[in-house]
Scaffold this active site. Structure first.
Site, PDB file in Angstrom:
ATOM      1  N   HIS A 102      39.116 -61.230  -6.617  1.00 54.51           N
ATOM      2  CA  HIS A 102      39.087 -62.675  -6.698  1.00 54.51           C
ATOM      3  C   HIS A 102      39.198 -63.009  -8.274  1.00 54.51           C
ATOM      4  O   HIS A 102      39.012 -64.293  -8.464  1.00 54.51           O
ATOM      5  CB  HIS A 102      37.559 -63.330  -6.251  1.00 54.51           C
TER       6      HIS A 102
ATOM      7  N   ARG B 140      12.765 -47.321 -32.742  1.00 55.82           N
ATOM      8  CA  ARG B 140      12.776 -48.970 -32.399  1.00 55.82           C
ATOM      9  C   ARG B 140      14.077 -49.755 -32.889  1.00 55.82           C
ATOM     10  O   ARG B 140      14.330 -50.659 -32.499  1.00 55.82           O
ATOM     11  CB  ARG B 140      11.676 -49.515 -33.287  1.00 55.82           C
TER      12      ARG B 140
ATOM     13  N   TRP C  75      14.925 -54.402 -38.862  1.00 57.27           N
ATOM     14  CA  TRP C  75      16.070 -54.546 -38.234  1.00 57.27           C
ATOM     15  C   TRP C  75      16.352 -55.958 -38.341  1.00 57.27           C
ATOM     16  O   TRP C  75      15.488 -57.022 -37.951  1.00 57.27           O
ATOM     17  CB  TRP C  75      15.640 -54.373 -36.628  1.00 57.27           C
TER      18      TRP C  75
ATOM     19  N   LYS D  43      24.700 -48.712 -19.557  1.00 58.48           N
ATOM     20  CA  LYS D  43      24.455 -47.465 -20.362  1.00 58.48           C
ATOM     21  C   LYS D  43      25.710 -47.011 -21.164  1.00 58.48           C
ATOM     22  O   LYS D  43      25.573 -46.699 -22.265  1.00 58.48           O
ATOM     23  CB  LYS D  43      24.106 -46.376 -19.413  1.00 58.48           C
TER      24      LYS D  43
ATOM     25  N   GLU E 170      26.257 -49.390 -24.367  1.00 62.61           N
ATOM     26  CA  GLU E 170      25.397 -49.556 -25.485  1.00 62.61           C
ATOM     27  C   GLU E 170      25.560 -48.155 -26.295  1.00 62.61           C
ATOM     28  O   GLU E 170      25.217 -48.436 -27.430  1.00 62.61           O
ATOM     29  CB  GLU E 170      23.791 -49.825 -24.912  1.00 62.61           C
TER      30      GLU E 170
ATOM     31  N   CYS F  96      11.714 -54.060 -35.883  1.00 60.14           N
ATOM     32  CA  CYS F  96      11.052 -53.672 -37.097  1.00 60.14           C
ATOM     33  C   CYS F  96       9.885 -52.574 -36.776  1.00 60.14           C
ATOM     34  O   CYS F  96       9.199 -52.972 -35.721  1.00 60.14           O
ATOM     35  CB  CYS F  96      10.363 -54.672 -38.073  1.00 60.14           C
TER      36      CYS F  96
ATOM     37  N   LYS G  10      15.164 -50.651 -29.646  1.00 64.19           N
ATOM     38  CA  LYS G  10      14.180 -50.127 -28.559  1.00 64.19           C
ATOM     39  C   LYS G  10      13.413 -51.095 -27.936  1.00 64.19           C
ATOM     40  O   LYS G  10      13.203 -51.436 -26.710  1.00 64.19           O
ATOM     41  CB  LYS G  10      13.621 -48.941 -28.899  1.00 64.19           C
TER      42      LYS G  10
ATOM     43  N   GLU H  26      23.791 -50.695 -14.153  1.00 68.62           N
ATOM     44  CA  GLU H  26      23.096 -49.880 -14.976  1.00 68.62           C
ATOM     45  C   GLU H  26      24.305 -48.862 -15.430  1.00 68.62           C
ATOM     46  O   GLU H  26      24.143 -48.787 -16.841  1.00 68.62           O
ATOM     47  CB  GLU H  26      21.931 -49.245 -14.470  1.00 68.62           C
TER      48      GLU H  26
ATOM     49  N   ASN I  26       6.768 -57.274 -38.896  1.00 67.90           N
ATOM     50  CA  ASN I  26       7.567 -57.277 -37.669  1.00 67.90           C
ATOM     51  C   ASN I  26       7.390 -58.404 -37.028  1.00 67.90           C
ATOM     52  O   ASN I  26       6.421 -58.768 -36.728  1.00 67.90           O
ATOM     53  CB  ASN I  26       7.139 -56.099 -36.901  1.00 67.90           C
ATOM     54  N   GLY I  27       8.525 -58.949 -36.817  1.00 66.92           N
ATOM     55  CA  GLY I  27       8.574 -60.432 -35.878  1.00 66.92           C
ATOM     56  C   GLY I  27       9.311 -61.498 -36.576  1.00 66.92           C
ATOM     57  O   GLY I  27      10.166 -61.194 -37.545  1.00 66.92           O
TER      58      GLY I  27
END
Ligand code: AGP
Length: 606
Positions: free
Chosen positions: A502, A27, A75, A483, A486, A2, A601, A479, A99-100
């Site tokens: 394996h 964000r 969010w 990338k 996402e 948020c 973010k 990485e 936010n939280g």
């Protein structure tokens, strides 16, 4: 996660709030809302979806005209994204944005229901609004103080009380909050980009400090209501740094920013050709005294730590353990005051990384933070800080922040190796010189964007993908795979090339794309053998290696050639095509590249 904003001044508040919220879009969010005083009444408009939906709603149903208000991008954590669950929330007398996460909200809600309160939404936030209402007896500060004594969890709150039409209150604990000050206007926000259009001057708010914006001025108080003197900060970057600058997406801009970001990050830390980290209090003596190093971070920042591990261990021969922060904090790690814990974070606000830092400090280990956002919680709480100078990274998918984190790890590894006597001064100087040449090499790699786009066009219909590599190339593969996942939403896995047989090789079927990274020349032939194994089972291989290496058609369909430097430094140029392939795959699939679904973010909840 948020974003919160607030404004008190003379301008059209609704417009200022929407402008500011747009700068916090990075964000991640799924709904948005504003509350503005209009003729002494708090008017609220909120809706599920993007800010554009909220703006249309305001235009259709009536703009809220006023000069004081708060705004929010949500969010979802408690309750699905919906109009009802969107912030602001409140009662007849109090309206808030948050936010939280309030961890004990169910207990508070049960208490308030007994007191006759009813609830519209499923959010934890609404309980805070109602609790404020419960304690409010005409003095907002007193009500806030009582509420802070009862709520547990993380919060940045923006609050308005109906009886005080020109005021915004705010407070924070474990969620970011800054206060911007301009001429006859003041702001609250989750991050500096939200206010930079209006002012570059801001205060960083500490835990449980209470902010009052009143009549265009900002007052900051401690939890007991006593005024606090704060240092006024000035943003050292301008709007342009937070704009796309002609690129279609922030991600592409940020990939192209990488040469400059590396230069800006390493140059001040090189003194007469030698790495020099003394700015953060890291002396050669101190550095050489550590027995173990732990690197703790999340996601891409953790992947930078993996590169750091290989490089430090190879050059300095000091054992390095890399941990995902959410695991580290609950695995009772064995740490001592002879150990160094390096936490890595772009935002400096990642909840798990912050808690891992606190835990490490509690057991007496030295802590060093590699952080991009100035004044963020992690930067403030760590014993030592090395800022990466990437500038604001807006795209959710991290690129330039990752590359500069790695660049800092190189400086640490070179200095540590020299301090330990594992490399000579001459070798340390030489490696530092090669690191300084990397930005130019990356500019060369960036010229292969079209080829990466062509390769991306071959990936868009894939259901699954594998990234493989050995050693440093394995760290890079992780990485590359993250990338792609996402932003393109294509499932991919990264594997140590030698580990495939394996188990995972059973997934390889005709036409399955496999991206093989082979920049470590000592391991090259071994990786080629592993590639042949997948090729023999029908895989379509994209090979990322040195330009001069010849790749036969029985090894790979496509090759991306890289300029050659010391193998140990190859991750810097080699990650660029992986970023570009992920970017173009997402673009060609028509995805929202900078704001991928479900992602935020800055992850300020655990
Ligand atoms: C990177 O592309 C991701 N968005 C994510 O993994 C990110 O690196 C992670 O959440 C850590 O964030 P931080 O660097 O701000 O701590």
């Amino acid at each position: 996660m948020c974003g919160i904003v607030g404004y008190v001044g003379k301008k059209d508040c609704t417009k200022v709030l929407l402008d500011s919220l747009k700068k916090l879009e990075y964000r991640g969010y799924d709904s948005a809302g504003v509350a503005v005083f209009e003729n002494g009444e708090i008017k609220i408009s909120k809706s599920k979806g993007r800010l554009a939906v909220l703006e249309q709603k305001l235009q259709k149903e009536g703009w809220i005209n006023g000069t004081c208000g708060i705004g929010h991008t949500r969010w979802a954590t408690h309750g699905e994204p919906s109009d009802i669950n969107s912030h602001p929330h409140g009662s007849a007398r109090v309206t808030i944005v948050h936010n939280g996460i309030i961890e004990n909200y169910q207990k508070i809600k049960a208490f308030l229901i007994k007191k006759g309160y009813t609830f519209e939404s499923e959010t934890d936030t609404e309980t805070v609004a109602k609790l404020l209402d419960y304690y409010y007896e005409g003095d907002p500060m007193a009500a806030i103080q009582k509420v802070l004594g009862e709520i547990e969890g993380s919060y940045a709150l923006g609050m308005m009380f109906k009886d005080f039409p020109n005021r915004v209150y705010a407070v924070r604990k474990d969620s970011p909050l800054i206060v911007g000050v301009g001429e006859d206007e003041a702001f609250i926000a989750s991050d500096v980009p939200a206010i930079i259009k209006y002012t570059r001057n801001y205060y960083l708010i500490d835990q449980d400090e209470i902010v009052v914006l009143d009549d265009g001025k900002a007052g900051i108080y401690d939890i007991h209501g006593m005024p606090v003197d704060k240092e006024l900060m000035t943003a050292d970057w301008d709007m342009e740094a937070a704009e796309k600058g002609g690129y279609p997406h922030f991600m592409l801009k940020e990939i192209n920013d990488q040469p400059t970001a590396i230069k800006t990050t390493i140059t001040p830390r090189i003194n007469e050709g030698m790495p020099d980290l003394s700015e953060c209090g890291m002396t050669l003596e101190k550095l050489s005294g550590y027995q173990n190093i732990f690197v703790v971070a999340c996601g891409t920042a953790m992947h930078a730590g993996l590169v750091g591990k290989y490089v430090i261990e190879q050059l300095a021969r000091v054992p390095v353990t890399v941990d995902v922060a959410s695991e580290f904090r609950y695995r009772n790690p064995i740490l001592s005051d002879k150990d160094l814990v390096i936490v890595v974070s772009q935002s400096g606000e990642t909840a798990d990384t912050l808690e891992a830092l606190r835990l490490s400090k509690n057991v007496g280990a030295d802590t060093l933070a590699i952080v991009n956002v100035k004044g963020s919680s992690i930067a403030r709480e760590a014993d030592m800080v090395l800022y990466t100078h990437a500038g604001p990274e807006i795209s959710v998918a991290s690129t330039k922040a990752y590359i500069v984190q790695i660049a800092v790890f190189y400086l640490i590894a070179f200095e540590l190796a020299f301090a330990k006597g594992a490399i000579s001064e001459e070798e340390c100087r030489r490696l530092t010189g090669v690191l300084q040449s990397v930005p130019d090499l990356i500019n060369v790699v960036l010229q292969q964007a079209e080829q990466c786009k062509y390769i991306a066009s071959k990936l868009i219909n894939a259901g699954n993908l594998l990234y493989i590599g050995r050693g440093l190339d394995y760290a890079l593969s992780m990485e590359g795979s993250l990338k792609l996942k996402e932003i393109s939403y294509i499932h991919s896995e990264s594997y140590a090339a030698g580990e495939l047989k394996h188990g995972t090789i059973s997934l390889v079927t005709e036409g399955m794309p496999v991206i093989a990274v082979a920049t470590q020349r000592e391991l090259f032939d071994k990786t080629v053998s592993n590639v042949k194994e997948v090729k023999a089972r029908g895989a379509s291989v994209i090979f990322v290696t040195h330009s001069y290496k010849t790749i036969e058609s029985d090894v790979a369909e496509y090759k991306i050639g890289l300029p050659t430097i010391d193998d140990i430094l190859m991750p810097l140029p080699a990650v660029v095509p992986l970023q570009l392939i992920a970017y173009y795959t997402a673009v060609l699939k028509g995805n929202d590249v900078d704001k991928p679904r479900n992602l935020a973010k800055s992850v300020t909840v655990e």
